[in-house]
Design a protein around this motif. Structure first.
Motif, short mmCIF file in Angstrom:
data_model
loop_
_atom_site.label_atom_id
_atom_site.label_comp_id
_atom_site.label_asym_id
_atom_site.label_seq_id
_atom_site.Cartn_x
_atom_site.Cartn_y
_atom_site.Cartn_z
N LYS A 19 0.81 -1.22 0.00
CA LYS A 19 0.00 0.00 0.00
C LYS A 19 0.85 1.27 0.00
CE LYS A 19 -3.83 -2.27 2.39
NZ LYS A 19 -4.58 -2.40 3.68
N GLY A 20 2.20 1.11 0.06
CA GLY A 20 3.07 2.27 0.05
C GLY A 20 3.09 3.02 1.36
N LEU A 21 2.76 2.31 2.46
CA LEU A 21 2.68 2.97 3.76
C LEU A 21 3.86 2.66 4.66
CD1 LEU A 21 -1.11 2.26 4.52
CD2 LEU A 21 -0.10 4.35 3.57
N SER A 22 4.75 1.77 4.21
CA SER A 22 5.85 1.35 5.06
C SER A 22 6.88 2.45 5.22
CB SER A 22 6.52 0.10 4.47
OG SER A 22 7.64 -0.27 5.25
N GLN A 23 7.54 2.46 6.40
CA GLN A 23 8.57 3.45 6.68
C GLN A 23 9.97 2.97 6.29
OE1 GLN A 23 7.77 6.56 7.79
NE2 GLN A 23 5.67 5.81 7.50
N VAL A 24 10.08 1.70 5.85
CA VAL A 24 11.40 1.15 5.52
C VAL A 24 11.89 1.74 4.21
CG1 VAL A 24 10.86 -1.00 6.71
CG2 VAL A 24 10.48 -0.85 4.25
N ASP A 25 13.22 1.75 4.08
CA ASP A 25 13.82 2.22 2.84
C ASP A 25 13.61 1.20 1.74
OD1 ASP A 25 14.71 4.51 4.08
OD2 ASP A 25 16.61 3.57 4.72
N ASN A 26 13.95 1.58 0.53
CA ASN A 26 13.92 0.66 -0.61
C ASN A 26 12.51 0.15 -0.89
OD1 ASN A 26 14.88 -0.84 -2.77
ND2 ASN A 26 15.51 -2.58 -1.50
N LYS A 27 11.56 1.10 -0.95
CA LYS A 27 10.20 0.71 -1.30
C LYS A 27 10.15 0.33 -2.78
CE LYS A 27 8.08 3.93 1.98
NZ LYS A 27 7.17 5.09 2.12
N GLY A 28 9.02 -0.19 -3.23
CA GLY A 28 8.88 -0.53 -4.63
C GLY A 28 8.56 -2.00 -4.82
N ASP A 29 8.33 -2.36 -6.06
CA ASP A 29 7.88 -3.70 -6.38
C ASP A 29 8.89 -4.76 -5.95
OD1 ASP A 29 5.91 -5.42 -7.92
OD2 ASP A 29 7.76 -5.90 -8.98
N GLY A 30 10.16 -4.53 -6.20
CA GLY A 30 11.17 -5.50 -5.82
C GLY A 30 11.19 -5.77 -4.33
N ARG A 31 11.07 -4.71 -3.54
CA ARG A 31 11.06 -4.87 -2.07
C ARG A 31 9.84 -5.65 -1.62
NH1 ARG A 31 11.41 -6.29 2.07
NH2 ARG A 31 12.13 -5.37 4.03
N VAL A 32 8.71 -5.45 -2.28
CA VAL A 32 7.48 -6.19 -1.93
C VAL A 32 7.68 -7.69 -2.16
CG1 VAL A 32 5.07 -6.59 -2.53
CG2 VAL A 32 5.93 -4.26 -2.37
N TRP A 33 8.27 -8.04 -3.29
CA TRP A 33 8.47 -9.46 -3.60
C TRP A 33 9.46 -10.11 -2.63
CZ3 TRP A 33 5.43 -12.48 -6.31
CH2 TRP A 33 4.57 -11.91 -7.25
N VAL A 34 10.48 -9.36 -2.22
CA VAL A 34 11.43 -9.88 -1.23
C VAL A 34 10.69 -10.14 0.09
CG1 VAL A 34 13.45 -9.34 0.19
CG2 VAL A 34 13.48 -8.88 -2.27
N ALA A 35 9.84 -9.21 0.49
CA ALA A 35 9.09 -9.36 1.73
C ALA A 35 8.11 -10.54 1.65
CB ALA A 35 8.33 -8.07 2.05
N LEU A 36 7.48 -10.73 0.49
CA LEU A 36 6.60 -11.89 0.31
C LEU A 36 7.38 -13.19 0.43
CD1 LEU A 36 4.33 -10.67 -2.64
CD2 LEU A 36 3.52 -11.41 -0.39
N LEU A 37 8.60 -13.21 -0.13
CA LEU A 37 9.44 -14.40 -0.02
C LEU A 37 9.82 -14.65 1.43
CD1 LEU A 37 11.16 -16.68 -1.16
CD2 LEU A 37 12.97 -15.02 -1.63
N ASP A 38 10.20 -13.60 2.16
CA ASP A 38 10.54 -13.77 3.57
C ASP A 38 9.38 -14.35 4.37
OD1 ASP A 38 12.99 -12.71 3.00
OD2 ASP A 38 12.61 -10.75 3.89
N LEU A 39 8.19 -13.81 4.15
CA LEU A 39 7.00 -14.29 4.86
C LEU A 39 6.70 -15.74 4.51
CD1 LEU A 39 4.47 -13.86 6.60
CD2 LEU A 39 3.35 -12.86 4.59
N SER A 40 6.80 -16.07 3.23
CA SER A 40 6.53 -17.44 2.78
C SER A 40 7.53 -18.42 3.36
CB SER A 40 6.55 -17.50 1.25
OG SER A 40 5.57 -16.65 0.69
N LEU A 41 8.81 -18.02 3.43
CA LEU A 41 9.84 -18.90 3.98
C LEU A 41 9.65 -19.10 5.48
CD1 LEU A 41 13.03 -17.69 2.05
CD2 LEU A 41 11.76 -19.83 1.72
N LEU A 42 9.19 -18.07 6.18
CA LEU A 42 8.88 -18.23 7.60
C LEU A 42 7.82 -19.31 7.80
CD1 LEU A 42 8.75 -14.64 9.15
CD2 LEU A 42 10.27 -16.49 9.80
N LEU A 43 6.77 -19.27 6.99
CA LEU A 43 5.70 -20.27 7.09
C LEU A 43 6.16 -21.65 6.65
CD1 LEU A 43 2.58 -18.29 5.82
CD2 LEU A 43 2.95 -19.19 8.12
#
Length: 346
Positions: A313-337
């Motif tokens: 949603k573009g609301l995060s305070q972390v640096d390096n926003k954008g599509d690439g950062r979203v996919w990295v975060a999705l991968l991190d979440l998926s690997l946790l599960l």
């Protein structure tokens, strides 16, 4: 009587009157769907022009089956009673109702029952034996590699194509046992090349690697704790341009169901109670994941899911926003599960 799937299709094509009862059981959706469609199609040709769908869900009144059986059709039209079981077993009331139905089979009705794959106990139950003795029972199994090769080759020829052995092998490998995906790819090949010879090169031109993956394949890979496959599927979903909110929706669904079930287990509840809020068709899939993740850090996982949502949603305070950062975060979440703590570099 019990028959194989291919025997059923031959029986339906023999121009003989249909049986009063058909029981279709299994976990291979395409074969089940096409068999049920074929029965309904032949039934219409034989004068069963009405159809009533009975969905056995919570609160279903089994007396309605008897009422439908006794009901006189308008203008003496014959009817198909399409009974869809939500669970493997109809329960005590349903078992009794089905046995009673068989004892007084209506002449103007066909009972078509579809249900999930049955275990040995279910297959030996009174209601299954009664239905099988009164009509036709078919069990649909996942196909072996050799059977899938044969199925793909036959399906191609039925659509007017003449495939090489290499083309059949390649297409079979690409769909990974998913007959529904195979049928879709065969339809695409026919649209592209018509009724002609099909080579390995034509299959390569038609079937992309990413076509065999969907967000639901990601869900299966996560619950199976297959970290490598999780990464592979996410890579192809990204390459295909899959919407990130859709990917997060599927992963969040797992987070919600597994965290709630884990909470029940940690508070002394049994596994059956923990799984009670999960839809029956998904319980078998999620059971190994629940056992593996019972003591997982659900606060961390939930926080990660919230972070991904804010990134999208573009609301995060972390640096390096954008599509690439979203996919990295999705991968991190998926690997946790999936049970891996090796998160990707941001």
């Amino acid at each position: 009587m019990n028959v194989q799937a291919d025997q059923l299709m031959r029986l339906l094509g023999s121009d003989k009157p249909l049986s009063p009862v058909y029981l279709l059981s299994g976990d291979e959706p395409l074969q089940m769907m096409e068999a049920a469609d074929a029965i309904r199609r032949i039934a219409r040709k034989q004068g069963y022009t009405e159809r009533e769908i009975l969905r056995v869900e919570t609160g279903f009144e089994w007396s309605s089956l008897g009422q439908s059986a006794d009901e006189m059709s308008l203008f003496s039209q014959r009817k198909v009673l399409d009974l869809r079981l939500e669970k493997q077993s109809p329960g005590a009331k349903g078992s009794k109702a089905l046995v009673e139905y068989v004892k007084r089979l209506p002449e103007d009705k066909i009972l078509l029952i579809t249900c999930q794959r049955m275990d040995g106990r279910q297959k030996n139950s009174a209601w299954v034996k009664a239905l099988s003795n009164a009509g036709v029972m078919v069990q649909f199994w996942d196909l072996s590699l050799a059977q899938t090769l044969g199925w793909v080759a036959k399906r191609l020829r039925q659509n007017g194509m003449q495939p090489t052995q290499e083309a059949v092998r390649l297409l079979t490998e690409r769909v990974e046992g998913n007959l529904l995906a195979a049928a879709q790819e065969i339809d695409k090949l026919k649209l592209l090349f018509g009724e002609s010879e099909i080579s390995e090169e034509q299959v390569l031109a038609s079937v992309s690697d990413s076509a065999r993956f969907s967000v639901f394949d990601l869900s299966t890979a996560i619950t199976s704790a297959d970290s490598r496959r999780v990464q592979h599927i996410l890579y192809h979903l990204r390459q295909e341009g899959t919407a990130t909110p859709l990917v997060l929706w599927v992963v969040n669904d797992l987070v919600t169901q597994l965290s709630e079930a884990s909470h029940v287990l940690r508070n002394g509840g049994g596994e059956q109670q923990a799984m009670s809020k999960i839809p029956k068709p998904r319980q078998k899939l999620l059971q190994p994941a629940l056992r593996r993740l019972q003591s997982a850090d659900w606060i961390r996982i939930t926080e990660k899911a919230v972070e991904v949502d804010r990134l999208i949603k573009g609301l995060s305070q972390v640096d390096n926003k954008g599509d690439g950062r979203v996919w990295v975060a999705l991968l991190d979440l998926s690997l946790l599960l999936a049970g891996s703590d090796e998160l990707s570099a941001a």
